[in-house]
Motif scaffolding. Structure first.
Motif, PDB file in Angstrom:
ATOM      1  N   GLY A 237      18.276  19.037 -28.098  1.00 43.95           N
ATOM      2  CA  GLY A 237      18.893  17.719 -28.242  1.00 43.95           C
ATOM      3  C   GLY A 237      17.854  16.621 -28.078  1.00 43.95           C
ATOM      4  N   ASN A 238      18.270  15.528 -27.442  1.00 40.96           N
ATOM      5  CA  ASN A 238      17.349  14.421 -27.187  1.00 40.96           C
ATOM      6  C   ASN A 238      16.213  14.902 -26.287  1.00 40.96           C
ATOM      7  N   HIS A 239      15.006  14.380 -26.519  1.00 41.87           N
ATOM      8  CA  HIS A 239      13.866  14.760 -25.688  1.00 41.87           C
ATOM      9  C   HIS A 239      12.737  13.747 -25.817  1.00 41.87           C
ATOM     10  N   LEU A 240      11.794  13.825 -24.896  1.00 36.08           N
ATOM     11  CA  LEU A 240      10.565  13.045 -24.962  1.00 36.08           C
ATOM     12  C   LEU A 240       9.499  13.919 -25.604  1.00 36.08           C
ATOM     13  N   MET A 241       8.672  13.345 -26.456  1.00 39.19           N
ATOM     14  CA  MET A 241       7.539  14.070 -27.033  1.00 39.19           C
ATOM     15  C   MET A 241       6.257  13.427 -26.506  1.00 39.19           C
ATOM     16  N   PHE A 242       5.466  14.236 -25.807  1.00 41.75           N
ATOM     17  CA  PHE A 242       4.163  13.815 -25.312  1.00 41.75           C
ATOM     18  C   PHE A 242       3.163  14.222 -26.386  1.00 41.75           C
ATOM     19  N   GLU A 243       2.595  13.225 -27.067  1.00 35.24           N
ATOM     20  CA  GLU A 243       1.707  13.480 -28.197  1.00 35.24           C
ATOM     21  C   GLU A 243       0.284  13.075 -27.856  1.00 35.24           C
ATOM     22  N   LYS A 244      -0.676  13.678 -28.539  1.00 34.44           N
ATOM     23  CA  LYS A 244      -2.098  13.398 -28.306  1.00 34.44           C
ATOM     24  C   LYS A 244      -2.435  13.628 -26.830  1.00 34.44           C
ATOM     25  N   LEU A 245      -2.086  14.826 -26.340  1.00 35.84           N
ATOM     26  CA  LEU A 245      -2.335  15.140 -24.926  1.00 35.84           C
ATOM     27  C   LEU A 245      -3.812  15.004 -24.591  1.00 35.84           C
TER      28      LEU A 245
END
Length: 172
Positions: free
Chosen positions: A115-123
């Protein structure tokens, strides 16, 4: 009476009327202040976790925001571990970036697997199980909320593991 006296009296009378109007409105202000405080969001974050990512450059985050007050909007999230943190929804297997999410009055906003979530990008670094990741949630009305999010095993899913996604809070 000369012109100067008449102008001065008119100015005093106008000032008295303006003062009376301001005092009348101020008297009504108590009601609007009470209404504003009733409409003020009362947010609490719980159940946050990040599954240990399998990829080096991105991770997902999940949490629940309970609101005991008026409606608000989650507008963004930031973290020192990622170049970007974006808000996403998933429907019918399709992931889509969102500008914001409503946190309903007297309700909750859930970020769950599928479902809804946070995406942590460019770690900047890959978090490992047992780490804690600092995340700041930004809202339209409320002050930012800082959360220390634990990194769990890659397969962690509270709903499948018998943990209540709603904890001890009442479901709305």
């Amino acid at each position: 009476m000369n012109h100067r006296t008449t102008t001065h009296r008119r100015a005093l009378a106008g000032g008295a009327i303006a003062l009376a109007a301001a005092l009348t409105l101020a008297g009504c202000g108590g009601d609007s202040d009470a209404k504003e405080s009733a409409d003020k969001p009362e947010l609490k974050v719980s159940g946050a976790f990040i599954p240990e990512p399998t990829m080096d450059d991105m991770a997902a985050g999940f949490l629940k925001i309970d609101n005991a007050g008026g409606a608000d909007k989650l507008t963004s999230a930031t973290s020192d571990i990622a170049g970007d943190v974006t808000l996403h929804s998933s429907k019918d297997g399709a992931m889509k970036e969102q500008e914001s999410f409503t946190v309903p009055a007297e309700g909750q906003l859930d970020f769950t697997r599928g479902g809804n979530h946070l995406m942590f990008e460019k770690l900047k670094r890959k978090p490992k199980q047992g780490d804690k990741v600092a995340v700041t949630l930004h809202f339209q009305k409320s002050d930012p909320i800082k959360v220390e999010v634990p990194v769990k095993e890659a397969t962690h899913n509270p709903e499948q593991q018998g943990e209540s996604a709603h904890g001890s809070h009442k479901s709305h």
